[in-house]
Motif scaffolding. Structure first.
Motif, mmCIF file in Angstrom:
data_model
loop_
_atom_site.group_PDB
_atom_site.id
_atom_site.type_symbol
_atom_site.label_atom_id
_atom_site.label_comp_id
_atom_site.label_asym_id
_atom_site.label_seq_id
_atom_site.Cartn_x
_atom_site.Cartn_y
_atom_site.Cartn_z
ATOM 1 N N CYS A 151 41.839 6.486 -62.874
ATOM 2 C CA CYS A 151 42.444 7.531 -62.771
ATOM 3 C C CYS A 151 42.646 8.487 -61.411
ATOM 4 C CB CYS A 151 42.171 8.754 -63.637
ATOM 5 S SG CYS A 151 41.931 8.276 -65.354
ATOM 6 N N VAL A 152 41.678 8.041 -60.530
ATOM 7 C CA VAL A 152 41.602 8.434 -58.902
ATOM 8 C C VAL A 152 42.769 7.549 -58.395
ATOM 9 C CG1 VAL A 152 40.457 8.561 -56.815
ATOM 10 C CG2 VAL A 152 39.293 9.223 -59.053
ATOM 11 N N VAL A 153 42.690 6.379 -58.590
ATOM 12 C CA VAL A 153 43.658 5.470 -58.070
ATOM 13 C C VAL A 153 45.172 5.854 -58.438
ATOM 14 C CG1 VAL A 153 44.424 3.098 -57.271
ATOM 15 C CG2 VAL A 153 42.118 3.669 -57.696
ATOM 16 N N ARG A 154 45.066 6.039 -59.632
ATOM 17 C CA ARG A 154 46.632 6.336 -60.383
ATOM 18 C C ARG A 154 47.110 7.599 -59.828
ATOM 19 N NH1 ARG A 154 48.302 4.488 -65.279
ATOM 20 N NH2 ARG A 154 48.550 6.506 -66.131
ATOM 21 N N ALA A 155 46.088 8.644 -59.397
ATOM 22 C CA ALA A 155 46.617 9.808 -58.662
ATOM 23 C C ALA A 155 46.894 9.791 -57.462
ATOM 24 C CB ALA A 155 45.548 11.119 -58.968
#
Ligand SMILES: [Zn+2]
Length: 416
Positions: A151-155
């Protein structure tokens, strides 16, 4: 094992897929023929012409498959033999250096200054919370679709595409802001060269009275790109990949022979590599280029500080999207991948090496799974139709050489 000849240079995936399809077809054909013969023993003798006909001559000769690519599996890595293969090897070695330039802890720390970390971690927290709740609603012990790190990479991907980096085709005139037209290449200035631009594109202002020239240096230093914040997919993937490293991810830079580049990020949650294309804000959409854009691809090679891997099968799921691979033979490509990987992993501790080797095997299984499901999907595209004379025909979309409907008619003739 027979020696590999240059004529076998074409895509192993495509050949294998075609030959497997052919094998399936033959097994199916044989089974139907046997069923038919068995039913005949009990069936009343009929003189109808349809029953007498078992297999009509087909448009294509029904030659048995050569099994040449199956014979060569597993491939035995072979050093590049001719000048062409050696040129390809040199090029891949050069490309493999790009993600190595990200491995600079001091610069990575600096790069983080450009990232609104709080915003990104908050978004990631919210999303992973939502995914956890979704998983729980599906039942106990259900795993969320993605983990927190994903989710961090997606953000990061969203922020990078929507607010940070800009796409540039022709740079606007800095003097009058009119559009510009390309007029060719220029020599890089010493400063441009020092910052990693080996190529500079030159554009002329389209406003006649202005006549200003704009330079567009193609920087390949991710840290310079952090300041420039613009470019095309090369610049996008390079800068985004570096930022993924900065936030502590394992990341690959994926080069495609048809002029696109993107990144892959390792998901510890999914225990596999995930496609992340900053230009498209695409996450885990490996079929985007082929099935989405209709492109045909020959090579997709992933480079990282841990080595090089041929990941084409993740992106090319059907031989319909596979271009011939003629830059070197498949055993030579494997040799080059092994060579780069050995160089990168030379200094690793035994335990780390062991862990990475386990990962390699898992990825190998994953990629082979795509080949198998690709073949199964092709077979599922076939359907049975009734002809006007009442006989049955197996038809499919015209899907290349492997599943030519004319060839498949022979199958239907054996009875369904
Ligand atoms: Zn101008």
């Amino acid at each position: 094992m027979s020696p590999i000849t240059p004529t076998q240079d074409h895509s192993a995936e495509a050949t294998l897929a075609q030959e497997m399809t052919e094998r399936f077809r033959q097994v199916l054909s044989l089974k139907r023929m046997n069923d038919l013969s068995a039913s005949r023993v009990h069936a009343p003798v009929s003189s109808s012409p349809r029953e007498r006909t078992q297999i009509q001559p087909t448009a294509k000769p029904d030659a048995p498959p050569s099994y040449s690519s199956l014979r060569n599996i597993p491939l035995v890595p072979t050093p590049p033999q001719d000048a062409r293969s050696r040129r390809f090897r040199n090029m891949l070695h050069r490309l493999s250096n790009i993600p190595l330039r990200w491995e600079n802890p001091g610069l990575l720390d600096e790069a983080l200054q450009a990232v609104p970390l709080e915003q990104i971690y908050n978004e990631a927290e919210d999303e992973s919370e939502r995914l956890r709740a979704e998983a729980e609603s599906l039942g106990r012990n259900k795993k969320p679709a993605w983990g927190y790190q994903d989710c961090v990479v997606r953000a990061l991907l969203r922020w990078f595409k929507r607010t940070f980096f800009t796409w540039v085709n022709n740079p606007a005139c800095q003097r009058c802001y009119s559009p510009t037209v390309p007029v060719g290449l220029a020599e890089p200035t010493p400063e441009e060269f020092a910052f990693g631009a080996q190529q500079v594109e030159l554009y002329k202002c389209s406003h006649e009275a202005c006549g200003n020239y704009e330079r567009f240096p193609r920087y390949n230093d991710a840290f310079v790109l952090l300041q420039r914040r613009c470019g095309r997919n090369g610049e996008w993937a390079n800068c985004f990949g570096m930022l993924c490293r900065a936030i502590g991810c394992r990341v690959r830079w994926v080069w495609n022979s048809e002029d696109h580049v993107w990144t892959e990020v390792y998901s510890t949650h999914r225990r596999r590599w995930v496609q992340a294309d900053p230009c498209e804000e695409a996450w885990d959409k490996p079929r985007l280029y082929t099935e989405g854009w209709g492109k045909k691809l020959a090579y997709c090679i992933a480079f990282s500080s841990e080595g090089a891997v041929d990941v084409t099968r993740r992106y090319v799921r059907s031989y319909r999207h596979a271009l011939d691979r003629t830059r070197c033979s498949e055993p030579e490509l494997l040799y080059i991948m092994d060579e780069i990987t050995a160089m990168r992993r030379g200094k690793l501790e035994g335990r780390d090496k062991f862990r990475l080797e386990g990962e390699v095997m898992r990825e190998h299984r994953e990629l082979w799974g795509y080949v198998i499901t690709g073949i199964a999907a092709e077979l599922c595209r076939l359907r049975v139709e009734t002809r006007r004379d009442g006989s049955l025909a197996i038809v499919g979309e015209r899907v290349g050489e492997g599943l030519d409907p004319k060839v498949l008619e022979g199958l239907a003739e054996t009875g369904t």
